[in-house]
Design an enzyme around this catalytic site. Sequence first.
Site, PDB file in Angstrom:
ATOM      1  N   TYR A 134      -8.725  -3.152  -1.897  1.00  0.00           N
ATOM      2  CA  TYR A 134      -8.298  -2.870  -0.540  1.00  0.00           C
ATOM      3  C   TYR A 134      -7.194  -3.823  -0.158  1.00  0.00           C
ATOM      4  O   TYR A 134      -7.145  -4.949  -0.629  1.00  0.00           O
ATOM      5  CB  TYR A 134      -9.486  -2.951   0.437  1.00  0.00           C
ATOM      6  CG  TYR A 134      -9.270  -2.059   1.630  1.00  0.00           C
ATOM      7  CD1 TYR A 134      -9.262  -0.675   1.464  1.00  0.00           C
ATOM      8  CD2 TYR A 134      -9.031  -2.582   2.876  1.00  0.00           C
ATOM      9  CE1 TYR A 134      -9.037   0.154   2.550  1.00  0.00           C
ATOM     10  CE2 TYR A 134      -8.819  -1.761   3.962  1.00  0.00           C
ATOM     11  CZ  TYR A 134      -8.813  -0.388   3.798  1.00  0.00           C
ATOM     12  OH  TYR A 134      -8.569   0.430   4.856  1.00  0.00           O
TER      13      TYR A 134
ATOM     14  N   TRP B  31      -6.329  -5.718   2.235  1.00  0.00           N
ATOM     15  CA  TRP B  31      -6.459  -6.972   2.967  1.00  0.00           C
ATOM     16  C   TRP B  31      -6.987  -8.106   2.102  1.00  0.00           C
ATOM     17  O   TRP B  31      -7.572  -9.059   2.612  1.00  0.00           O
ATOM     18  CB  TRP B  31      -7.381  -6.792   4.169  1.00  0.00           C
ATOM     19  CG  TRP B  31      -6.768  -6.070   5.320  1.00  0.00           C
ATOM     20  CD1 TRP B  31      -7.059  -4.803   5.717  1.00  0.00           C
ATOM     21  CD2 TRP B  31      -5.776  -6.548   6.240  1.00  0.00           C
ATOM     22  NE1 TRP B  31      -6.320  -4.468   6.831  1.00  0.00           N
ATOM     23  CE2 TRP B  31      -5.523  -5.528   7.168  1.00  0.00           C
ATOM     24  CE3 TRP B  31      -5.083  -7.757   6.367  1.00  0.00           C
ATOM     25  CZ2 TRP B  31      -4.613  -5.656   8.207  1.00  0.00           C
ATOM     26  CZ3 TRP B  31      -4.181  -7.884   7.393  1.00  0.00           C
ATOM     27  CH2 TRP B  31      -3.954  -6.838   8.307  1.00  0.00           C
TER      28      TRP B  31
END
Length: 761
Positions: free
Chosen positions: A107, A109
């Site tokens: 992901y 982030w």
Amino acid sequence: MKRRHVTHFGVFEARSDGTALSDVTGWSGDSDPRHIIHNVASSQHHPARVARPAIRRGWLERGPGGAGRGDEPFVEVDWDSALELLSAELRRVYSTYGSSAVYGGSYGWASAGRFHHSQSQIHRFLNTLGGYVAGVADYSYGTSGILLPHVLGSSPAAVMADGTTWAVIREHTELFVSFGGLSAKNTAVNSGGIADHSAREEVRRAREAGCRFVDITPIRDDAFAEAGTEWIAPVPGSDTALMLALAFVLDQEGLVDTAFLASHTVGYDRFIDYVNGRTDGVPKTPAWAAELSEVPADVITGLARRMAGARTMINVSWSMQRQVHGEQPVWLGVTLAAMLGQIGLPGGGFQHGYGASAEIGLARRVVSPPSLPQGVNPEPAFIPVARIADMLLDPGGVIQFNGAELTYPHIELVYWAGGNPFHHHQDLARLRRAFSRPSTVVVHESFWTSTARHADIVLPATMSIERDDFGSGRNDPHFFPMPALTKPAGEARDDYAIFGDVANRLGLGEAFTEGRSPMQWLHHLYEGWRSRLGELGHHVPEFAEFWASEHIMIPVADPRQVLHQSFREDPDAHPLATPSGLIEIFSETIESFGYRDCRGHPVWMAPAEWLGKRDRAYPLHLISNQPRTRLHSQLDVGSTSQASKIHGREPIRMNPADAESRGLQTGDVVLVRNSRGSCLAGLQVSDALRPGVVQLSTGAWYDPDPEDPSFCRHGNPNVLTADVPSSTLSQGTTAQHTLVEVERWEGPLPELSVGRPPPFA
């Protein structure tokens, strides 16, 4: 001497003794540094760091298989043993099942940095091996990510990068109407980093210049205090009804720009027939909307008139689409802006996310900074990212998605590097069951997050402060060198070193590394990027000069950009990438899919869970928004995040009337529960929430009770939220909303385990 470093939540300066950081402060060039930077240094040597490679005991003794995952202890091993086991398992899975049996989880982030970006690293590695099943879209704005290309011909990322800048808003916007907040806490963060947190000052200056802010949200303080917002607090989930009533007033009172609608949109006639009740017999009047939203009819009427009488910017936050039927308020934001005829005018129109992230309102850069090429994924199978539990639980199952039919593959191995699905996903007890299905789960992690605790092979990964890189946030013109500030903690290695070693063992080392060290990659990527900039007529220094500098600036194309200005001026010469080339208030494409939960134009559909149901068992509406003290779940063990806890539990906020009726007060530990699960939280009583609403931020590390995984002892709201899609069209997350009851916790507090490693055999 202090040295700089880029994080998703800002640039900080710190001193280092080579092992740990000290004297951490915000970068001197940041006008509004945020306190969450202090999570970094305080986390680095926390007991929850993954110190050595670890293998789940059952997997090590019995071989691949999910029985016991999340419950059994781990066995620490040396790096050579861990990588040999991993290489053998990858060889087995790819040779026996092929790439359709490997899910490449990651992901965006993960730690900041362009080369050591975990998603790029794992995808490049798995593409080298033959490909992987991908997750498309995202949890942040996955619903609008599918919708907006049909309506505006652009992804949300493009709409935001091209968005009207704050400088233009300050000079031209008279009324700023925001659905879902204009949050100071969310502008603390930006994917890849943010050098100067300028949004607060921009809002203050816009207010001083005469702009008036209206915030439509159940949470009054989810906006910059500097905005001096007028607060309208609808029942959560009723915004679509309120927006339809605004459209009704604009039409009935002749406040619509019919010339703009005729020249720049399609489908308005079908939409307005619905608004006026000609298709379903229900006019969407302010009185009708008042019954659903509890916003008085005269307030709705007055707001519509004010919007028509001013240069109005309509802002729809990302949070608005993280709910059942989340497409509808986003589509209506565009539609209302089109009805006003202000799309493409300076300071008017539509935006998806001012206040949702720090980059929105910054001007688009001429190019993005360099990053590691991921290669080409030859595996055709993919899923919408928010449907991971469905895929693992139902291999061979069929779903509809954006006009296509998808079949869930059978996943034998999940490989995760960067991100924490036990934070992002919903109904965590169900996700835990889903994670028991694959034969093997591999995780690279810096900390013993819940995802690492539900893996079989856990490899300790460096934090960004422990490796050389360069960094720049999305749309941020500042580009920083990021030399390592300390040596790695424990036996941590960076993802590139891990993947390179495994690739070598599989005979694919040269394909993955191309013979370059990390520093050689940084030089190679930078110089190629510098050459491309030179071809565009922009000069930046050579790599050696850049590496020795504080930072350089990436040129900006137009600091006074206005979203859709060229389209407004000449829609024939600058058409949108929609089938019609125009804004699609009615989409023939979406209508042709035949989805009952997302039709050809915006409509009101009552959510399955909302206060309008008058549910006596669960009478409170929980909003699980983003936290103030960390980014998602990142560094939850850090000092800033920990300081916000109450008796070690995540804080939950409640209106005074709701607290009084339950005999609760600030500082109490409460049980938050519904039919799916329960969690403990620490109570904060606040009049910033409308009655009937409670707010519990996401990101507390999931700490399930050993006897009941649906009970989180720490305060993760995703044990409560439903794992259902926003619609058949987008299959996006609905994490923002659910119904609950809150009551005092009686008895001793259960011990937390999230602040220490799991048991080792």
